[in-house]
Write a protein that holds these residues in place. Structure first.
Motif, PDB file in Angstrom:
ATOM      1  N   ALA A 111      -8.136   0.398 -26.455  1.00  0.00           N
ATOM      2  CA  ALA A 111      -7.359   1.612 -26.154  1.00  0.00           C
ATOM      3  C   ALA A 111      -6.149   1.205 -25.337  1.00  0.00           C
ATOM      4  O   ALA A 111      -6.242   0.355 -24.446  1.00  0.00           O
ATOM      5  N   LYS A 148      -5.559  15.612 -32.933  1.00  0.00           N
ATOM      6  CA  LYS A 148      -6.781  14.812 -32.795  1.00  0.00           C
ATOM      7  C   LYS A 148      -7.710  15.012 -33.988  1.00  0.00           C
ATOM      8  O   LYS A 148      -8.372  14.084 -34.439  1.00  0.00           O
ATOM      9  N   ARG A 159      -4.133   9.300 -32.333  1.00  0.00           N
ATOM     10  CA  ARG A 159      -4.441   8.799 -30.995  1.00  0.00           C
ATOM     11  C   ARG A 159      -3.581   9.541 -29.985  1.00  0.00           C
ATOM     12  O   ARG A 159      -2.413   9.820 -30.241  1.00  0.00           O
ATOM     13  N   GLU A 188      -0.052   8.733 -34.079  1.00  0.00           N
ATOM     14  CA  GLU A 188      -0.118   8.846 -32.618  1.00  0.00           C
ATOM     15  C   GLU A 188       0.659  10.043 -32.115  1.00  0.00           C
ATOM     16  O   GLU A 188       1.706  10.394 -32.657  1.00  0.00           O
TER      17      GLU A 188
END
Length: 608
Positions: free
Chosen positions: A477, A531, A536, A564
């Motif tokens: 992460a 999400k 991400r 993202e």
């Protein structure tokens, strides 16, 4: 009025003026090498102040945690803080000076909002110089709102001009001050005639020019307003207090320090200073450690600043006679006080306590090592005919071993020696200047670092993160990234060093995706929607808040490599990035690895 009420009222007021409430961002700036921490509320909005469209629209408001570390050593007086909150509102090409000034004055003086006495408010505006005229427009709008002429101070660019850097967006600002002297301000009193009794509470920046070079200012086609109000200072004024440390923001923390030290705050000036230092530094450390991209204590960058804050707090705890570990106990009070506004503190509570205690223990060992080093140096020090320990030696003990100069003085006195304190201060000043240069981005706040190259690097971080997940697994992460025109740095969670084969595989995947020339597309969605699609996201947001989702792939719904939540900026297609090369993979802190990489070549970006 409490700080929580002030925070809520501010947001409520600007929402009533059609501003969208947005989420405050991380204390660790995303891809901005000019500063170690988020130093102002506008910092996370840099791309939008430069022209990107914000998903929340053109009128925005938020509260933002900030850290400024250029004056750590001045903390301890009644007003300096390293960690503070900014209440902000922005106009992105929407309204300008007239509405901005009217909003500020209404919020401050209306009985419905803060109800401050208009007689105790004064302002400053730009006086004009060879580059730009006096800001009669701002002064005129203040007068329209009832501000007397003698409460308007016209000050030079050093006071009332904001600039992104040597070139780029800039413009005049107007600052709002509140009278903190006795009674009412005398006639003719303003910041220009009496700086001591007027405290700044709000700054409205009018970005209306682009500086092309030293002598050329060009009006911006889209003018922005960026404002910031210091929560702690305004709270202090609303409560009629003489120090931010006397408000409920700090009183529970100070109460805990009193309990731990068996000392009553307000009875000894030197000990009071130690209490304020512990209160500020422990609070700042909790916010840094508990941040969604929280760093750990280390010897470089933001981690080094955090280490200094923790160790300085411990040293002042010792001065108050606290011999046991104590920072984790204070951390519990800070978390309890701020978890409603900053839920990430409670979510990371265990990590905060663990890191504080580990660093506290490490520092106590370091102090023992410092004493051993002093003993080792002593035979040579005693040869000095003046029986004086040089400032350089005292500072080396302090800087390398965290050994306070007071302890060097004590040990020196036991052996009939004094310390050259002037020499120590000189060495310390040189070091502080070096530290300040690390944090010197306060004025430009990243606006000077946007370029085609940094845009390419920014998009490359998305490819890198997904490649790391594919090679190393889902435990990866992102913990932060830092970009300039020469390189990118990417921190990620992983417990061990990568093998040469893994590094090569990651590099190959990124270059493969660049060669495929995948389109980069953007959609605006709520965070929950993003999400649900597999995007991400490094942060949580206000319920229903719109965010930008960047997808790298042939089809944003079914055929994508990376997705993202991000603010930008990005390339339009991956072949614009160029050749990607991992230069180094190393440890950043416990459980966090760091990759340094470069790019070269690539196609030019499409014109905006």
């Amino acid at each position: 009025m409490t700080a929580n009420e002030l925070r809520s009222k501010y947001i409520e007021f600007f929402k009533s003026k059609n501003h969208a409430e947005i989420s405050g961002q991380s204390l660790i700036p995303e891809n901005d090498p000019s500063v170690l921490f988020t130093t102002a509320g506008m910092h996370p909005l840099v791309p939008y102040l430069l022209g990107e469209k914000h998903p929340g629209g053109t009128r925005l408001t938020d509260y933002q945690k900030c850290v400024r570390t250029g004056d750590i050593d001045e903390v301890g007086d009644p007003s300096h803080l390293t960690c503070f909150e900014m209440l902000g509102n922005w106009s992105l090409g929407d309204y300008f000076k007239k509405e901005s000034i009217a909003f500020s004055y209404e919020f401050l003086t209306s009985e419905k909002w803060l109800g401050l006495d208009p007689r105790k408010i004064s302002v400053t505006v730009f006086a004009g110089d060879e580059n730009a005229p006096r800001d009669e427009e701002a002064a005129g709008y203040w007068k329209e709102n009832g501000m007397p002429e003698d409460k308007i101070a016209y000050l030079p660019a050093s006071d009332n001009w904001w600039a992104a850097g040597p070139t780029g967006p800039c413009g005049p600002d107007t600052e709002i001050f509140y009278w903190v002297g006795e009674g009412l301000p005398p006639e003719g009193s303003n910041k220009g005639t009496d700086s001591a009794n007027w405290m700044e509470i709000w700054n409205n920046v009018f970005m209306q020019y682009n500086r092309v070079d030293e002598k050329t200012l060009v009006p911006l086609p889209k003018k922005n307003v960026d404002t910031g109000m210091g929560l702690e200072r305004t709270n202090c004024i609303l409560q009629g207090k003489t120090s931010v440390y006397l408000t409920e923001v700090f009183q529970p923390i100070i109460g805990k320090i009193e309990e731990l030290s068996d000392y009553s705050y307000g009875t000894d000036a030197e000990k009071d200073k130690s209490v304020r230092i512990i209160a500020d530094h422990s609070r700042a450390s909790v916010f840094i450690l508990g941040d969604q991209k929280g760093v750990s204590p280390s010897n470089v960058g933001a981690g080094y600043v955090l280490r200094r804050l923790i160790r300085r707090a411990v040293r002042h705890g010792m001065k108050l006679g606290i011999e046991k570990e104590f920072l984790a106990e204070i951390a519990d009070v800070v978390i309890g006080n701020f978890k409603a506004a900053y839920p990430e503190l409670e979510a990371n509570a265990e990590k905060i306590r663990k890191e504080l205690t580990a660093e506290e223990n490490k520092f106590r060992v370091t102090l023992k090592n410092g004493e051993a080093e002093f003993r080792r140096l002593l035979p040579n020090l005693l040869k000095n005919p003046k029986k004086e320990i040089s400032g350089k030696v005292a500072f080396r003990l302090y800087d390398t071993f965290g050994f306070p100069v007071e302890l060097t003085q004590e040990l020196g006195a036991e052996n009939g020696m004094t310390v050259d304190l002037e020499g120590f201060k000189e060495a310390e000043k040189k070091h502080q200047e070096a530290s300040k240069s690390l944090d010197a981005g306060k004025a430009k706040g990243g606006l000077a670092e946007q370029s085609d190259t940094t845009t390419k690097y920014h998009t490359a971080t998305h490819l890198l993160q997904q490649a790391l997940v594919e090679v190393l697994g889902n435990q990866v992460a992102q913990k932060g990234s830092n970009i300039n025109n020469e390189r990118m740095r990417f921190d990620f969670t992983f417990e061990r060093p990568m093998t040469k084969e893994e590094i090569q595989k990651v590099e190959d995947i990124v270059n493969e995706k660049i060669k495929e020339d995948l389109p980069v597309t953007m959609e605006i969605k709520t965070l929950d929607e993003a999400k649900a699609e597999g995007a991400r996201a490094l942060f949580s947001s206000k319920y229903g808040e719109s965010v930008k989702v960047y997808t790298i792939g042939r089809d944003a719904k079914s055929d994508w490599f990376s997705k993202e939540v991000c603010g930008g900026p990005h390339v339009q297609h991956t072949a614009q990035i160029g050749v990607f090369k991992i230069e180094k993979e190393q440890s950043s802190s416990a459980g966090v690895r760091r990759i340094r990489a470069t790019i070269s070549g690539g196609l030019p970006l499409d014109p905006q």
